[in-house]
Scaffold this active site. Structure first.
Site, PDB file in Angstrom:
ATOM      1  N   ASN A  98       0.803  -1.225   0.000  1.00 47.13           N
ATOM      2  CA  ASN A  98       0.000   0.000   0.000  1.00 47.13           C
ATOM      3  C   ASN A  98       0.835   1.274   0.000  1.00 47.13           C
ATOM      4  O   ASN A  98       0.401   2.285  -0.551  1.00 47.13           O
ATOM      5  CB  ASN A  98      -0.923  -0.029   1.226  1.00 47.13           C
ATOM      6  N   SER A 151      -4.070   2.676  -8.491  1.00 46.37           N
ATOM      7  CA  SER A 151      -4.788   3.956  -8.483  1.00 46.37           C
ATOM      8  C   SER A 151      -5.589   4.048  -9.767  1.00 46.37           C
ATOM      9  O   SER A 151      -5.204   3.456 -10.783  1.00 46.37           O
ATOM     10  CB  SER A 151      -3.783   5.107  -8.435  1.00 46.37           C
ATOM     11  N   TYR A 164       4.004   9.522 -10.894  1.00 47.49           N
ATOM     12  CA  TYR A 164       3.080   8.701 -10.094  1.00 47.49           C
ATOM     13  C   TYR A 164       2.261   7.784 -11.015  1.00 47.49           C
ATOM     14  O   TYR A 164       2.148   6.577 -10.770  1.00 47.49           O
ATOM     15  CB  TYR A 164       2.157   9.630  -9.304  1.00 47.49           C
ATOM     16  N   LYS A 168       2.132   3.730 -11.023  1.00 44.63           N
ATOM     17  CA  LYS A 168       0.911   2.963 -10.761  1.00 44.63           C
ATOM     18  C   LYS A 168       0.492   2.125 -11.980  1.00 44.63           C
ATOM     19  O   LYS A 168      -0.068   1.040 -11.825  1.00 44.63           O
ATOM     20  CB  LYS A 168      -0.219   3.905 -10.325  1.00 44.63           C
TER      21      LYS A 168
END
Ligand SMILES: NC(=O)c1ccc[n+]([C@@H]2O[C@H](COP(=O)([O-])OP(=O)(O)OC[C@H]3O[C@@H](n4cnc5c(N)ncnc54)[C@H](O)[C@@H]3O)[C@@H](O)[C@H]2O)c1
Length: 269
Positions: A98, A151, A164, A168
């Site tokens: 996570n 995500s 990011y 992801k």
């Protein structure tokens, strides 16, 4: 033998590692899986004191939890997480990857430093902690479950998050690649793609380098956007924790390589 609903979601006797479980989504997952009976190991960067409310809530409800302060972006630290878990609880059944960081910056101003920092934690640590955990599960011959928090940005970029979104997107494909190879050992690998979730991390990035007025304006904007979603609200960490419980439980035994989107309908917009 067919299990009843209580048996299906029972995690008694299972040992779970939750990375980034001190706060936010990881905290809610750690608490929910502890409620289902699992022993929890939280591996997180912050000092144990900052995770006090998570640890207290689990123990107050009669749960079992151990806290490991560790920087997962340094791959040298990953083996320690596995070794400590095996030393304390003798086993690993479920890994929840996570921990993740997100910083807003235009792709035109993105630095190599931020790229490396993000990819090292969000993708590299997921790959190599999963590898170590899967090998431990295989050695114990009991299978297991790996749950990655990706995500909705892995499906649709929201802007100013290139490093990011790339990390992801990588997590989502890593989930599938991993699932394909470890299924024969009884290990399932799935990811959860959250939409906007109300966490300390989200509030921190909104407040980075901005005045109080700018922060209020941006939070108001987020609030308005969330109200325009099909489910008309921001997600809460518990919304993601409930999906994690499903993926950690026997209710999801025939699922692997899948992405579970939990976004209040954001991708429909
Ligand atoms: N909140 C959202 O809207 C949202 C949406 C989609 C995906 N996600 C993903 O969910 C996950 C959790 O997000 P969150 O909003 O709860 O974040 P958060 O910032 O509130 O919490 C993240 C936790 O990870 C820990 N952490 C950070 N760097 C670490 C490191 N190097 N080593 C170990 N632990 C570290 C932090 O200390 C913290 O406890 C992340 O992977 C994030 O990308 C969040």
């Amino acid at each position: 033998m067919k299990k009843n609903i209580e048996e299906l979601f029972d995690l008694e006797g299972k040992v779970v590692i939750v990375t980034g479980g001190a706060m936010g989504i990881g905290k809610a997952i750690a608490i929910r899986l502890a409620e289902a009976g699992a022993s929890i190991v939280i591996a997180d960067l912050v000092a144990e004191k900052e995770a006090e409310s998570t640890l207290h809530e689990i123990r107050h409800k009669g749960g079992e939890v151990t806290y490991l302060q560790v920087d997962l972006s340094n791959s040298k630290n990953l083996q320690k997480v596995i070794d400590s878990t095996l030393k304390i609880y003798g086993d690993i059944h479920i890994l929840v990857n996570n921990a993740g960081i997100y910083r807003y910056v235009s792709v035109l101003e993105l630095t190599e430093e931020l790229w490396d920092k993000t990819l090292n934690l969000n993708l590299k640590s997921v790959a190599f902690l999963s590898q170590l955990a899967a090998n431990a599960m295989i050695a114990k011959k009991h299978g297991g479950k790996i749950i990655n928090i990706s995500s909705i940005d892995s499906l649709k970029p929201s802007g100013n998050l290139a490093q990011y979104d790339s990390s992801k997107g990588g997590v989502r494909m890593l989930t599938k690649a991993f699932a394909k190879e470890v299924g024969k050992f009884g290990i399932t690998v799935n990811d959860i793609a959250p939409g906007g979730v109300n966490t300390p991390g989200v509030h921190k990035v909104s407040g980075n380098n901005v005045s109080k007025e700018e922060l209020e304006a941006s939070e108001k904007q987020i609030d308005q956007f969330m109200k325009s979603l099909p489910l008309a609200r921001m997600g809460e960490p518990e919304d993601i924790a409930n999906a994690a419980l499903f993926l950690a439980s026997d209710a999801s035994n025939y699922m692997t390589g899948s992405t579970v989107v939990v976004d209040g309908g954001l991708l429909l917009m």
